[in-house]
Design an enzyme around this catalytic site. Structure first.
Site, mmCIF file in Angstrom:
data_model
loop_
_atom_site.group_PDB
_atom_site.id
_atom_site.type_symbol
_atom_site.label_atom_id
_atom_site.label_comp_id
_atom_site.label_asym_id
_atom_site.label_seq_id
_atom_site.Cartn_x
_atom_site.Cartn_y
_atom_site.Cartn_z
ATOM 1 N NE ARG A 134 1.532 4.481 17.784
ATOM 2 C CZ ARG A 134 1.368 4.355 16.425
ATOM 3 N NH1 ARG A 134 1.725 5.327 15.546
ATOM 4 N NH2 ARG A 134 1.511 3.172 16.170
ATOM 5 N NE ARG B 43 -4.649 6.681 13.271
ATOM 6 C CZ ARG B 43 -3.391 6.174 13.363
ATOM 7 N NH1 ARG B 43 -3.074 5.047 14.081
ATOM 8 N NH2 ARG B 43 -2.389 6.754 12.509
ATOM 9 C CD GLU C 122 7.578 10.039 12.556
ATOM 10 O OE1 GLU C 122 7.301 8.979 12.148
ATOM 11 O OE2 GLU C 122 6.798 10.550 13.305
ATOM 12 C CG ASN D 76 -5.034 6.223 9.442
ATOM 13 O OD1 ASN D 76 -4.464 7.245 9.074
ATOM 14 N ND2 ASN D 76 -4.163 4.985 10.147
ATOM 15 C CG PHE E 202 -0.323 -0.153 2.285
ATOM 16 C CD1 PHE E 202 0.279 1.013 3.407
ATOM 17 C CD2 PHE E 202 -0.067 -1.554 2.817
ATOM 18 C CE1 PHE E 202 0.894 0.518 4.309
ATOM 19 C CE2 PHE E 202 0.395 -1.692 4.134
ATOM 20 C CZ PHE E 202 0.983 -0.642 4.922
ATOM 21 C CB THR F 54 -2.520 1.136 12.193
ATOM 22 O OG1 THR F 54 -1.271 1.445 13.180
ATOM 23 C CG2 THR F 54 -2.248 1.534 10.695
ATOM 24 C CG HIS G 213 2.283 10.484 11.713
ATOM 25 N ND1 HIS G 213 2.520 9.121 11.325
ATOM 26 C CD2 HIS G 213 3.129 11.084 12.630
ATOM 27 C CE1 HIS G 213 3.698 9.102 11.955
ATOM 28 N NE2 HIS G 213 4.339 10.247 12.231
HETATM 29 P P1 IDP Z 1 0.527 4.298 12.059
HETATM 30 O O1 IDP Z 1 0.112 5.299 11.588
HETATM 31 O O2 IDP Z 1 -0.421 3.696 13.125
HETATM 32 O O3 IDP Z 1 2.013 4.429 12.849
HETATM 33 P P2 IDP Z 1 2.026 2.483 10.100
HETATM 34 O O4 IDP Z 1 1.852 0.784 10.182
HETATM 35 O O5 IDP Z 1 3.205 3.198 10.552
HETATM 36 O O6 IDP Z 1 0.550 2.852 11.088
HETATM 37 O O7 IDP Z 1 1.383 2.883 8.667
HETATM 38 C C1 IDP Z 1 1.427 4.201 8.281
HETATM 39 C C2 IDP Z 1 0.361 4.549 7.658
HETATM 40 O O8 IDP Z 1 -0.007 3.805 6.489
HETATM 41 C C3 IDP Z 1 -1.172 4.217 8.432
HETATM 42 O O9 IDP Z 1 -1.330 5.496 9.216
HETATM 43 C C4 IDP Z 1 -2.151 4.338 7.394
HETATM 44 O O10 IDP Z 1 -2.439 5.789 7.009
HETATM 45 C C5 IDP Z 1 -1.364 3.500 6.318
HETATM 46 N N1 IDP Z 1 -1.643 2.227 5.987
HETATM 47 C C6 IDP Z 1 -1.140 1.052 7.068
HETATM 48 N N2 IDP Z 1 -1.563 0.121 6.719
HETATM 49 C C7 IDP Z 1 -2.230 0.134 5.620
HETATM 50 C C8 IDP Z 1 -2.894 -0.649 4.853
HETATM 51 O O11 IDP Z 1 -3.213 -1.750 5.191
HETATM 52 N N3 IDP Z 1 -3.857 -0.061 3.603
HETATM 53 C C9 IDP Z 1 -3.851 1.000 3.258
HETATM 54 N N4 IDP Z 1 -3.024 2.117 4.160
HETATM 55 C C10 IDP Z 1 -2.437 1.633 5.356
HETATM 56 MG MG MG Z 2 3.851 4.373 11.795
#
Ligand code: IDP
Ligand code: MG
Length: 192
Positions: free
Chosen positions: A127, A144, A168, A154, A99, A133, A157
């Site tokens: 968090r 979220r 970051e 979602n 993705f 997520t 961040h």
């Molecule tokens: P986080 O934002 O909770 O830290 P991460 O695994 O770091 O989660 O992923 C970053 C961002 O990537 C997520 O917030 C979301 O916007 C996107 N994302 C994560 N998993 C998926 C997926 O399975 N499909 C589409 N977008 C995803």
């Molecule tokens: Mg992340």
């Protein structure tokens, strides 16, 4: 001079000092750095960003309100149109995920609001405030869990560790964009 005036005066001084530095390109030496502190953990910082869907849906105020009400201190804030360069660095760890391209497209689809919040254990606590997520898993009461439905949109961040937060913050902010101000309610929020 009252306490408020002293706070404002100090912030103004810091702004003036920082303002002498030139804006322009973003060399690594000029990026935002974590401030050190005498009291462990009180000045921990994290990057929170309202993503393009959150900005479009006018959720910026709701997100800010939750962090303010919790008691954290806002030390950096800006609305920006993120380019692919910053997002490639930001999401470096996701580069092999199926993705990945969709995430980059989504994050460049409109403005984001990037913020730095400060306070005790802010990385872990934020968090928890943001939630899982995948909004399907996010508990009601989390950002979220209250404002989103699908993992691809979602809303927000939040940095996932202190080390990630430092990286970051340096990526999204110059050091002169972070304000080290005295918070009037500090003695009410903490015992120190
Ligand atoms: P986080 O934002 O909770 O830290 P991460 O695994 O770091 O989660 O992923 C970053 C961002 O990537 C997520 O917030 C979301 O916007 C996107 N994302 C994560 N998993 C998926 C997926 O399975 N499909 C589409 N977008 C995803
Ligand atoms: Mg992340």
């Amino acid at each position: 001079m009252g306490f408020l005036q002293r706070c404002v005066g100090r912030s103004r001084c810091l702004l003036l000092l920082e303002g002498q530095r030139s804006l322009g390109s973003l060399p690594s030496s000029d990026r935002g750095q974590q401030y050190s502190t005498g009291v462990a953990g009180l000045q921990e910082r994290t990057l929170i960003a309202v993503k393009p869907d959150g900005v479009q849906r006018r959720l910026v105020g709701d997100v800010i309100k939750r962090f303010e009400k919790r008691g954290f201190k806002l030390v950096g804030l800006k609305l920006l149109q993120a380019n692919e360069g910053i997002l490639t660095e930001h999401y470096h760890e996701l580069r092999r995920k199926p993705f990945y391209q969709e995430v980059i497209q989504y994050m460049t689809s409109g403005p984001v609001v990037a913020m730095v919040w400060e306070g005790y254990n802010v990385v872990k606590t934020s968090r928890a405030m943001v939630g899982e997520t995948n909004p399907t898993e996010a508990k009601p009461g989390t950002i979220r869990g209250d404002f989103s439905i699908h993992v691809s949109r979602n809303v927000v961040h939040a940095s996932d560790s202190v080390e990630t937060a430092q990286r970051e913050i340096s990526l999204w902010f110059r050091s002169n964009e972070l304000i080290d101000w005295d918070c009037c309610n500090h003695k009410i929020m903490y015992e120190h």
